[in-house]
Write an enzyme that holds these catalytic residues in place. Structure first.
Site, PDB file in Angstrom:
ATOM      1  N   VAL B1000       0.887  -1.153   0.000  1.00 44.23           N
ATOM      2  CA  VAL B1000       0.000   0.000   0.000  1.00 44.23           C
ATOM      3  C   VAL B1000       0.922   1.198   0.000  1.00 44.23           C
ATOM      4  O   VAL B1000       1.494   1.562   1.018  1.00 44.23           O
ATOM      5  CB  VAL B1000      -0.906   0.036   1.238  1.00 44.23           C
ATOM      6  CG1 VAL B1000      -1.760   1.284   1.208  1.00 44.23           C
ATOM      7  CG2 VAL B1000      -1.759  -1.185   1.306  1.00 44.23           C
ATOM      8  N   HIS B1001       1.099   1.791  -1.188  1.00 46.98           N
ATOM      9  CA  HIS B1001       1.954   2.952  -1.372  1.00 46.98           C
ATOM     10  C   HIS B1001       3.354   2.737  -0.778  1.00 46.98           C
ATOM     11  O   HIS B1001       4.162   2.038  -1.368  1.00 46.98           O
ATOM     12  CB  HIS B1001       1.293   4.198  -0.828  1.00 46.98           C
ATOM     13  CG  HIS B1001      -0.085   4.354  -1.379  1.00 46.98           C
ATOM     14  ND1 HIS B1001      -0.389   4.026  -2.679  1.00 46.98           N
ATOM     15  CD2 HIS B1001      -1.243   4.741  -0.815  1.00 46.98           C
ATOM     16  CE1 HIS B1001      -1.662   4.236  -2.889  1.00 46.98           C
ATOM     17  NE2 HIS B1001      -2.209   4.672  -1.776  1.00 46.98           N
ATOM     18  N   ASP B1002       3.640   3.253   0.429  1.00 50.22           N
ATOM     19  CA  ASP B1002       5.008   3.101   0.917  1.00 50.22           C
ATOM     20  C   ASP B1002       5.111   2.035   1.991  1.00 50.22           C
ATOM     21  O   ASP B1002       6.027   2.011   2.772  1.00 50.22           O
ATOM     22  CB  ASP B1002       5.552   4.444   1.404  1.00 50.22           C
ATOM     23  CG  ASP B1002       4.534   5.164   2.267  1.00 50.22           C
ATOM     24  OD1 ASP B1002       3.499   4.539   2.561  1.00 50.22           O
ATOM     25  OD2 ASP B1002       4.765   6.317   2.631  1.00 50.22           O
ATOM     26  N   CYS B1003       4.137   1.154   2.066  1.00 48.96           N
ATOM     27  CA  CYS B1003       4.152   0.103   3.075  1.00 48.96           C
ATOM     28  C   CYS B1003       4.148  -1.241   2.341  1.00 48.96           C
ATOM     29  O   CYS B1003       3.244  -1.507   1.557  1.00 48.96           O
ATOM     30  CB  CYS B1003       2.889   0.271   3.925  1.00 48.96           C
ATOM     31  SG  CYS B1003       2.705  -0.962   5.165  1.00 48.96           S
TER      32      CYS B1003
END
Lengths: 375, 1082
Positions: B1000-1003
């Site tokens: 999820v995006h930067d995770c």
């Protein structure tokens, strides 16, 4: 005559002032003086002998220049001030005047000389020292505060500067609350701003119908200069349908609207400013129209005037699920009646009729969610 | 034309009726003859002729009318009666009307008596003419109800030609006509539009009109309303003003339609019109002609002539099969025709899937065939996956999914049962009524189309009335208590119709069978128990299994979508009624509307809202039906998604999905993606395919736990929302009548606050209800979440309600179908400043400064955080937030001075680009083309009906770019695009190493055992990405895009170029440190 002061050099301004100038349009005035040599500035104090020594103008407080781009109007003529004083002081038991943006203080002086108590709320810092000295000279009946009246009690109810919190402000001046049915606790006088005019009008109307801000203290009387078109709209009714708007209804239901005086702004353009007196009606609130449900009344009026030439019966279907014919019967109106044929009082009557109708769990289709009014 | 013929007829009649030469009539006849002659012999240009004809016509009419008016007074009633008679005779020829002959006889009888009789007679004749004219009009009226087939051409020569062909018996062979038509084709391909910069607005409106007309014609063809489309085309063609708006694709649409039907006559008519309009046939027109010949089994010589002509026009035969969006069946017929002429012809083989590889250095390793790769497989065997595919297919064919609600079932009291029964009865009644109303609407729209007015008729024909009714009833079902804006409701309805139609078409075109075969072959790559010869990426494998059919479904113009939805909403408002007292259903009761159209006032705008009657909402609540309906594309897939192969094909099996999501009506992204070389997109396509290929399942134990809490009034602290009934209630509901206004105001505020909280809780609760119900629905199942990206390249799962995006609750419900559950992430709260000031307070501001947050926005952010701290003294919030934002800004200025320099460079460049009148574009290191869709609002209004709708779109490329948004958006969007590139690179590398990877995006997540590998890959890729000369690449791209070509001489452009070339120095940050940093990802 209304003299535009903005573009003129101080010398020319001086020349223009002694004329028939009664009000002045002040564009970014203070900011432009910054670059003018001090000698010329002293000339100004000549013109306004009661103005504080020019030191006050020497160093302009930072930040003034940015926000002063809008034009401001000030009353400059003592004649005009003299004309206005009797409207404000009429021996009705209230001699407390809240003057908005007095600027050079011409009206302030006239009021003080007649023995009124004046609270001056000035949004332009440059005038503050001058006003303060004026108060001292005239016997301490003047309170001056650097504050923008039109930013008082913002409707967002976020974090606000203490200076625009009317509760703190009025406490400071010891203004006491009068019940709605009693007299007038306070009179406000000033020139209605042209910038964000519509927004300001709505704010005033929300304030009175919800009994907040200055109206917490009772039936505060407003005396404002509006531009001519707006004041004609305020007073319009079915007799002059072209000017009749939702705002006309809301103004007239809430206030007794009275035209006191008309002053021409510039002779060339034939533009006039009208001094309007707005006295809240004693019977504004009833059992059915209250400060709790006024927004429904607002919505109803606005929706009706969406199609001003439409028939009331057509509007009723999108206002209330109650049978339209029943409502018309109750308010004793014909089914052919059009919106522009209805007087402000008819709208109030219509609202109260629907509001008090029995046997209906749902009286209105309106819903808080539909308006961006932040309560 | 008809007026002309009538003119001659009348003259002839005059001759026949008049016994002897009378000067008066002769003179009149002379006029007519003169006109006729003049027109025939004239060599003037067509437009002059038109004018002259019109003038002559007008004069004639004027004379006649003046005379008739004199006579009319005493003959009106008689004439009316006659007219009615005539109206009943279809296609009656004027001169043979029995009444007229009778009148003529009468006249003849009286004729010779005296002068006054002559005069009378003359007048009668004039009257007859008038009658004839009226009859003509009536016939025209009658003709209006039948569709026009025969075109009316504006070019006289061509018109004569057409007429000769029409009149000649037996008709000359049509192939002759066609060959001739093609031979003398004008050389223009399309009309050159006159560029009038000053008239930009009207040009836009004109183009929108053209777009709508084309969509209308295409839709007519799809809805099997070809004669109507032909009629509308003929109508437009016959008026020179409207004809100018017609384009080659419009004629081609009709050509192809008739060709498929094998209707030759109409095909030739369209060719006549095309020639008349001065348009030259293109490849598609030829394809249509040949196809028609193929269907009619024409002899070889005809086809040969056609092919020869085509070659002369410089069109390649091969291209018929490669560059046209034709379906399989069309191509087969086409081939049959071509083979007849050239028996040895071999259609070009579909180009083998090119294994051309993206040239980006970052992706070299991914696509290199030298190094070993071990791509992960699904954990399921082939047969299971096949079965899952069949299940998903049936779900998508049904278009909706019905899911049981997880809310506690109500005890079945008498009241509940009664409510359900009432609801059922109402629905049955509404269904019938809506069907009827739709039929009426369709009839109205069909009439509008026939009269040449804009119409929705073909769109309404795409789905059956029953399906449309179901759609409308579903809309009614989910309408919330506070209603929904008409605009969004209409748009949603319109889009749903479009999607449904696309799915249906795929079914009709036998695409489903082909899809299944290909998918089953594709599964060999994924299944756990099969092997394929070559280890390939899913996309590569899919491409190797066949060619991708070009998408045939152009999205409808947004105005059409909204108009269609609005039409249905209107039908719904007007039709759906219920008894005023729901307790007793009796026929005698008065019916009241269920839906109300109300207005909401938001500052200076008025927004139309559709709101259900509270009693109806009450009924729904009481009935507490336990099913909810989702579109099939809103639910996770039951089989691995189709791999992304192009900007519009991938993800769901049948439901159309876009690679790059965008606001409806923004088309620049799609255009850009389609325009770029396919290999450039490989990185994005493969990364998205891979994210979608991760199999999930519901964590049953967590779901059980959450459900228990959910049905026991929730627990907001654990992220399980409470029902709205738990909302705080105002302390006192009623005030004494004599309460002060101030007290009332307070009460009002309190009420509003409570209401607001209740609404928020309700929406949170509904969101959770959808999520949990879907989770329950998918419990014990394996499912997949297909992914696409936004315009900056950030990836998102397509199913909106149930995915791994969002709260901890959402993530905790999911686990890898093969592996361990995901642990919820704890929040590290580090104390940065003394006292109440935690990291959380300023974090948002610190993080957003890079994105260009201003001091004002920063203060608001901090204020919000401070308010959330319950023990912070609220009266100091204002001062404290002021103080903090100043501190934060000052310290940040020192820390990130070089970052700020880069940001300033980006901002300034974007400002200059936008000022030069273009939107900012760039290409990510992975090759995804990006364009910022920020323009000045374009307003489109749709008037008529219950309300005029005006919608603003900021994505309209015809408008000037919005400089403020373009410049403020560039730095954050650019950084997001870099982040997404990093994520995609990590995903691809992990995939090559055989890891399951989602993000999820930067995770980023993977199996616990693989975390170490993932971490390493992640850091490596970060370093590699940022070792690229990113800013210099950007600068080079921008200079080429904006400062080359004819623009480059402009002074403004020179300034821009100077700015673009002054790339700021990047920081002195040692990238290798990242590899060892502990806190790089926390």
């Amino acid at each position: 005559m209304w003299a535009p002061m903005a573009g003129l050099s101080p010398r020319l301004t001086l020349a223009a002032f002694p004329g028939a100038a009664r009000l002045c349009l002040w564009r970014a005035g203070a900011a432009r003086w910054k670059g003018v040599p001090a000698r010329n500035r002293r000339g100004l104090s000549d013109f306004r002998p009661k103005l504080a020594p020019s030191e006050g103008f020497k160093v302009l407080p930072p930040g003034v220049s940015k926000s002063r781009l809008e034009s401001k109007r000030y009353i400059l003529s003592p004649d005009l001030a003299e004309t206005m004083v009797p409207f404000l002081l009429r021996n009705d038991g209230c001699d407390l005047i809240l003057e908005i943006n007095p600027g050079p203080g011409i009206l302030t002086r006239a009021l003080l000389q007649r023995g009124a108590r004046v609270i001056a709320l000035e949004s332009d810092k440059t005038f503050i020292p001058h006003l303060e000295s004026l108060g001292k000279k005239l016997g301490g009946k003047l309170h001056v505060l650097h504050c923008d009246f039109f930013k008082l009690d913002p409707r967002s109810f976020g974090v606000i500067k203490p200076v625009v919190n009317s509760k703190l402000l009025f406490q400071k001046f010891g203004i006491e609350t009068l019940p709605w049915s009693k007299g007038i606790p306070l009179k406000v006088v000033g020139i209605f701003p042209t910038k964000n005019e519509k927004k300001m009008i709505w704010k005033v109307l929300h304030d009175i119908y919800s009994c907040t801000s200055i109206y917490r203290y009772g039936r505060v009387e407003l005396n404002f200069f509006f531009n001519e078109l707006e004041s004609q709209r305020m007073m319009a009714n079915p007799l002059n349908p072209n000017l009749y708007y939702a705002l006309s209804v809301l103004w007239q239901v809430a206030y007794d609207v009275k035209l006191l005086h008309t002053e021409s702004l510039e002779q060339q353009t034939q533009q006039n400013l009208c001094l309007i007196q707005l006295t809240p009606h004693k019977d504004l609130f009833s059992q059915h129209l209250t400060s709790v449900n006024y927004d429904v009344f607002f919505h109803m009026t606005k929706q009706c005037f969406l199609k001003r030439h439409g028939k009331l019966i057509d509007h009723l279907t999108s206002l209330s699920p109650i049978d339209a014919m029943d409502i018309l019967k109750k308010i004793r109106q014909d089914k052919t009646i059009k919106i522009i044929d209805m007087y402000p009082s008819d709208f109030k009557c219509l609202f109260e009729t629907i509001e008090c109708s029995k046997d209906h769990t749902c009286k209105w289709l309106y819903d808080d969610f539909m308006e961006d009014v932040i309560v | 034309m008809s007026a002309l013929r009538w003119g001659r007829g009348a003259a002839g009649l005059g001759w026949a009726l008049w016994p002897a030469g009378r000067p008066g009539l002769l003179a009149e006849e002379g006029t007519l003859g003169g006109l006729w002659g003049c027109r025939r012999s004239s060599s003037a240009s067509p437009c002059e002729q038109d004018r002259r004809r019109d003038w002559g016509h007008a004069e004639l009419l004027e004379v006649l009318e003046a005379r008739v008016r004199q006579l009319q007074a005493d003959n009106v009633s008689e004439m009316r009666a006659k007219l009615l008679d005539v109206a009943r005779i279809p296609e009656a020829d004027g001169s043979q009307s029995p009444r007229k002959v009778e009148a003529g006889n009468e006249g003849a009888a009286l004729g010779l008596t005296s002068r006054w009789a002559q005069k009378l007679h003359k007048e009668k004749l004039v009257m007859q003419k008038r009658k004839q004219k009226l009859e003509e009009n009536l016939q025209k009226q009658a003709r209006k109800h039948q569709l026009r087939v025969e075109p009316q051409l504006l070019n006289r020569q061509l018109a004569g030609w057409l007429q000769r062909w029409e009149r000649s018996t037996p008709r000359s062979p049509w192939e002759e006509q066609l060959a001739q038509l093609l031979q003398e084709a004008p050389k223009r391909l399309s009309r050159e539009e006159q560029h009038d910069q000053a008239n930009r607005l009207s040009k836009m409106r004109y183009e929108a009109q053209q777009q709508r007309l084309l969509a209308f014609l295409e839709c007519c063809v799809l809805a099997d309303q070809l004669p109507l489309a032909h009629h509308v085309l003929v109508m437009h063609h016959s008026k020179s003003r409207q004809q100018r708006a017609l384009t080659l694709p419009m004629y081609n649409t009709l050509l192809l339609g008739w060709a498929r039907k094998g209707s030759f006559k109409e095909l030739v008519y369209v060719f006549f019109m095309m020639k008349d309009a001065g348009l030259a046939p293109d490849l598609l027109s030829y394809a249509a002609a040949l196809q028609c010949m193929g269907r009619l089994d024409q002899d070889a010589s005809t086809i040969q002539r056609c092919l020869k002509q085509m070659a002369q026009d410089g069109l390649q035969l091969q291209e018929l099969f490669t560059s046209l969006p034709l379906c399989k069946e069309d191509k087969a017929v086409l081939l049959r025709a071509v083979r007849k002429a050239e028996p040895t012809f071999l259609p070009p083989q579909p180009p083998l899937p090119s294994f051309e590889v993206n040239t980006s250095p970052l992706l070299k390793e991914i696509y290199s065939t030298d190094l070993p790769a071990s791509f992960p497989k699904q954990h399921l065997p082939l047969e299971t996956l096949k079965d899952l595919f069949r299940q998903q297919l049936s779900v998508e064919m049904a278009t909706i999914v019905t899911v049981d609600s997880v809310e506690k079932a109500p005890s079945l009291t008498e009241e509940v049962l009664q409510a359900r029964k009432t609801l059922q009865e109402l629905r049955t009644r509404w269904e019938a009524e809506l069907c009827l109303a739709l039929q009426q609407t369709k009839a109205r729209e069909a009439q509008a189309a026939r009269e040449g007015r804009p119409s929705l008729f073909p769109y309404l024909c795409l789905l059956s009335e029953g399906e449309l009714t179901q759609l409308m009833l579903q809309t009614l079902q989910v309408l919330s208590q506070q209603g929904e804006s008409l605009l969004s409701l209409a748009q949603e309805l319109g889009m749903r119709i479009f999607n449904r139609h696309v799915v249906q078409r795929k079914q009709l075109n036998d695409e489903v069978q082909a899809l299944q075969e290909r998918y089953f072959k594709y599964l060999h790559l994924l299944a756990s128990d099969t092997q394929v010869v070559m280890s390939r990426l899913p996309r590569q494998h899919w491409e190797a299994l066949g060619t991708t059919e070009a998408s045939q479904d152009q999205p409808w113009p947004l105005t059409v979508v909204v108009q269609l939805g609005k039409q249905l909403a209107e039908v719904l408002v007007q039709t759906v009624k219920m008894p005023s007292n729901l307790a007793q259903l009796q026929d005698t009761q008065k019916l009241i509307p269920v839906l109300y159209h109300v207005y909401s006032f938001q500052s200076f705008r008025q927004i139309g809202i559709l709101k259900p009657h509270p009693a109806f909402i009450q009924l729904l609540e009481t009935a507490a039906e336990r099913t909810m309906t989702f579109e099939s594309a809103e639910v996770p897939m039951l089989c691995p998604p189709l791999p992304w192969t192009s900007p519009h094909s991938g993800a769901f099996l049948l439901s159309p999905t876009k690679l790059m999501r965008s606001l409806e009506g923004t088309i620049q992204h799609q255009r850009l993606l389609e325009g770029c070389p396919p290999t450039e997109l490989h990185g994005a396509l493969d990364a998205l395919t891979q994210l979608g290929n991760c199999a999930w399942r519901v964590n049953g134990r967590v779901l059980d736990l959450v459900l228990t809490i959910f049905n026991a009034k929730g627990c907001p602290r654990l992220g399980v929302p409470s029902p709205a009934s738990e909302a705080p209630r105002p302390s006192k509901h009623r005030l004494p009548a004599n309460a002060s206004p101030e007290r009332k105001t307070e009460l009002r505020r309190e009420l509003a606050r409570c209401l607001k909280v209740a609404r928020e809780m309700h929406s949170l609760r509904t969101d959770a209800l959808y999520r949990l119900s879907l989770a329950q629905h998918l419990r014990h199942r394996v499912f997949w979440l297909p992914h696409n990206m936004d315009f900056r390249g950030r990836t998102y799962p397509c199913p909106p309600h149930f995915n791994h995006l969002g709260s901890d609750l959402a993530r905790a419900l999911l686990e890898f179908a093969q592996g361990r559950p995901l642990g919820p992430h704890g929040l590290n709260v580090a104390k940065v400043l003394e006292g109440f000031i935690s990291r959380k307070v300023v974090k948002q501001t610190v993080m957003t400064v890079v994105y260009g947050v201003t001091r004002y926005g920063g203060r608001l952010q901090i204020e919000k955080r401070l308010r959330e701290l319950s023990d912070f003294p609220q009266e100091f919030v204002w001062q404290a937030s002021h103080y903090l934002v100043r501190q934060v800004f000052n310290s940040l200025q020192e820390m990130f001075s070089s970052t700020r320099a880069i940001q300033r460079w980006l901002t300034e460049s974007a400002r200059l680009i936008a000022r030069s009148g273009l939107a900012v574009e760039w290409v990510t290191p992975l090759g995804i083309p990006i364009i910022q869709p920020y323009h000045h609002d374009s307003k489109v209004s749709i008037s008529g009906g219950i309300q005029s709708l005006t919608f603003c779109s900021s994505g309209d490329t015809n408008q000037k770019p919005n400089t403020l948004k373009q410049k403020n958006g560039f730095p954050p969007n650019f950084i997001h695009s870099l982040d997404s590139s990093h994520m995609m690179l990590t995903a691809l590398h992990c995939y090559r190493k055989g890891l399951t990877f989602v993000s999820v995006h930067d995770c980023f997540w993977t199996h616990a055992a693989d975390v170490a590998v993932m971490n390493q890959v992640c850091r490596e890729q970060f370093v590699r990405l940022h070792s690229q000369p990113i800013l210099h690449d950007l600068s080079r791209f921008l200079v080429e895009r904006y400062c080359s070509g004819p623009r480059s001489t402009n002074a403004q452009v020179a300034k821009l170029q100077e700015m673009l070339l002054s790339v700021p120095k990047t920081g002195t940050f040692d990238l290798d440190q990242v590899k060892h940093s502990t806190y790089f990802f926390s």
